[in-house]
Enzyme design. Structure first.
Site, mmCIF file in Angstrom:
data_model
loop_
_atom_site.group_PDB
_atom_site.id
_atom_site.type_symbol
_atom_site.label_atom_id
_atom_site.label_comp_id
_atom_site.label_asym_id
_atom_site.label_seq_id
_atom_site.Cartn_x
_atom_site.Cartn_y
_atom_site.Cartn_z
ATOM 1 N N PHE A 1 0.858 -1.190 0.000
ATOM 2 C CA PHE A 1 0.000 0.000 0.000
ATOM 3 C C PHE A 1 0.891 1.235 0.000
ATOM 4 C CE2 PHE A 1 -3.744 2.484 1.699
ATOM 5 C CZ PHE A 1 -4.594 2.176 0.644
ATOM 6 N N LYS B 1 6.647 -5.835 -11.888
ATOM 7 C CA LYS B 1 7.365 -6.312 -13.086
ATOM 8 C C LYS B 1 8.179 -7.574 -12.839
ATOM 9 C CE LYS B 1 9.046 -2.129 -13.396
ATOM 10 N NZ LYS B 1 8.893 -0.696 -13.496
ATOM 11 N N GLY C 1 10.712 12.154 -8.947
ATOM 12 C CA GLY C 1 10.157 10.907 -8.410
ATOM 13 C C GLY C 1 9.893 9.807 -9.418
ATOM 14 N N LYS D 1 10.275 -4.707 -19.135
ATOM 15 C CA LYS D 1 9.046 -4.429 -19.889
ATOM 16 C C LYS D 1 9.081 -5.112 -21.258
ATOM 17 C CE LYS D 1 8.736 -0.107 -17.374
ATOM 18 N NZ LYS D 1 9.115 1.306 -17.365
HETATM 19 N N1 HSE Z 1 11.590 4.332 -13.408
HETATM 20 C C1 HSE Z 1 10.588 4.043 -14.385
HETATM 21 C C2 HSE Z 1 10.680 5.060 -15.508
HETATM 22 C C3 HSE Z 1 9.225 4.071 -13.725
HETATM 23 O O1 HSE Z 1 11.471 5.998 -15.403
HETATM 24 O O2 HSE Z 1 10.017 4.878 -16.516
HETATM 25 C C4 HSE Z 1 8.203 3.201 -14.357
HETATM 26 O O3 HSE Z 1 8.594 1.854 -14.485
#
Ligand code: HSE
Length: 340
Positions: A9, A125, A206, A224
């Site tokens: 969470f 992931k 962030g 990915k």
């Molecule tokens: N750190 C990743 C990015 C966040 O910059 O795309 C999403 O997976």
């Protein structure tokens, strides 16, 4: 009525929770979607379980102070696996910590949920990339749904797009910008900013991973690419099969030279059918300005699907963020709701 249990969470789980509260009425009215949160377990914030339902607003308030276990009247002190075992939830929302190397502890959470016939929705992931086939088989054997839209490009629909909206096409290649941090750095280097300053800004904003090596060396994009290869292309591609190079070797001078030649550096993740095989890579490429991917700047992500019936189809959108990633879970919950 979907009964939901959150495993993890943090930012993403809270992002979904805020959307669920904000859109409660419209989701009910427009989508026939009703929910009740029956459990939350977070590694650092504690846990609360009540199979009759918890107050989501109260949970968010407690989570802000890191004290979910203070929920009055709920069963508390359960870890993630105990929570999955004891909850009557129909859907487990797994948004705990991602480990791309071992996939734990998330992989054990996935299994515990699916073995009990609970649907699983996730943005995680690690296990999705490493054990996609095994998890999908386990879901099928237990007549449960395994949905993972948010593992690739946050809530920008790419998995559901391929599965539903591009159904019937042969997809021969998927190619795109799968990491926001590196795209942000390259875009800023083109404006003359140093690599170091641009990375620092990405961390402050962030969207860089806790350890930005995963971003700049291409490991985040690699995960990915593996998920896309396995899920959309049905290929047995593992992390070690992906030809990977990050962006750390690209200098300000390289960026300037490319710009002078009418080109733009992008970190491109690619899965391509070649003969009977499927090849995957993550590499910096100089992209022509006429390529739709060239105009995708900052932390935005994009993917082009090469299809036989439509030709290239490109989708552009956010690849990170609280609401943006939380939304990916909502679309998966709605998909489960639609199947009844
Ligand atoms: N750190 C990743 C990015 C966040 O910059 O795309 C999403 O997976």
């Amino acid at each position: 009525m979907q009964k939901l249990a959150f495993i993890g969470f943090g930012v993403v789980g809270q992002g979904l929770a805020e959307i669920l509260l904000e859109k409660k009425e419209i989701l009910n009215k427009e989508n026939g979607f009703e929910y009740s949160v029956v459990a939350v377990s977070d590694f650092t914030k504690g846990s609360a379980l009540d199979n009759n339902g918890l107050d989501l607003e109260k949970l968010l308030e407690l989570a802000k102070n890191g004290k979910i276990s203070d929920y009055p009247g709920a069963t508390t002190g359960l870890d993630a696996l105990e929570t999955i075992k004891k909850t009557n939830a129909d859907v487990v929302i797994e948004v705990s910590y991602t480990d791309i190397k071992t996939a734990e502890p998330a992989n054990s959470h996935f299994r515990a949920a699916l073995e009990r016939g609970k649907h699983l929705v996730t943005t995680n992931k690690g296990p999705t990339a490493l054990f996609f086939r095994e998890i999908s088989d386990l879901a099928k054997a237990n007549k449960a749904e395994f949905r993972y839209e948010g593992t690739v490009v946050a809530g920008t629909p790419v998995i559901n797009l391929a599965e539903m909206c591009l159904a019937g096409n042969e997809i021969s290649e998927i190619r795109g910008i799968l990491n926001g941090t590196t795209n942000f750095i390259l875009t800023n280097m083109e404006k003359g900013k140093s690599y170091k300053d641009a990375l620092k800004e990405a961390q402050e904003l962030g969207f860089a991973e806790a350890d930005p090596t995963a971003d700049v060396e291409g490991f985040d994009a690699l995960a990915k690419v593996v998920i896309l290869a396995k899920s959309v292309m049905g290929a047995e591609i593992n992390p070690e099969d992906v030809d990977r190079t990050g962006i750390t070797g690209i200098s300000l001078d390289d960026v300037k030279k490319a710009a002078d030649a009418g080109l733009r550096w992008k970190l491109i993740g690619k899965v391509k059918r070649e003969g009977g095989a499927v090849k995957a890579s993550v590499k910096p490429e100089k992209v022509a300005l006429t390529d739709p991917l060239a105009s995708v700047g900052g932390a935005t992500n994009a993917l082009t699907f090469e299809t036989d019936l439509l030709g290239p189809v490109t989708i552009v959108g956010p690849g990170a963020g609280k609401k943006e990633t939380g939304y990916s879970l909502l679309i998966d919950l709605l998909a489960i709701n639609m199947k009844g």
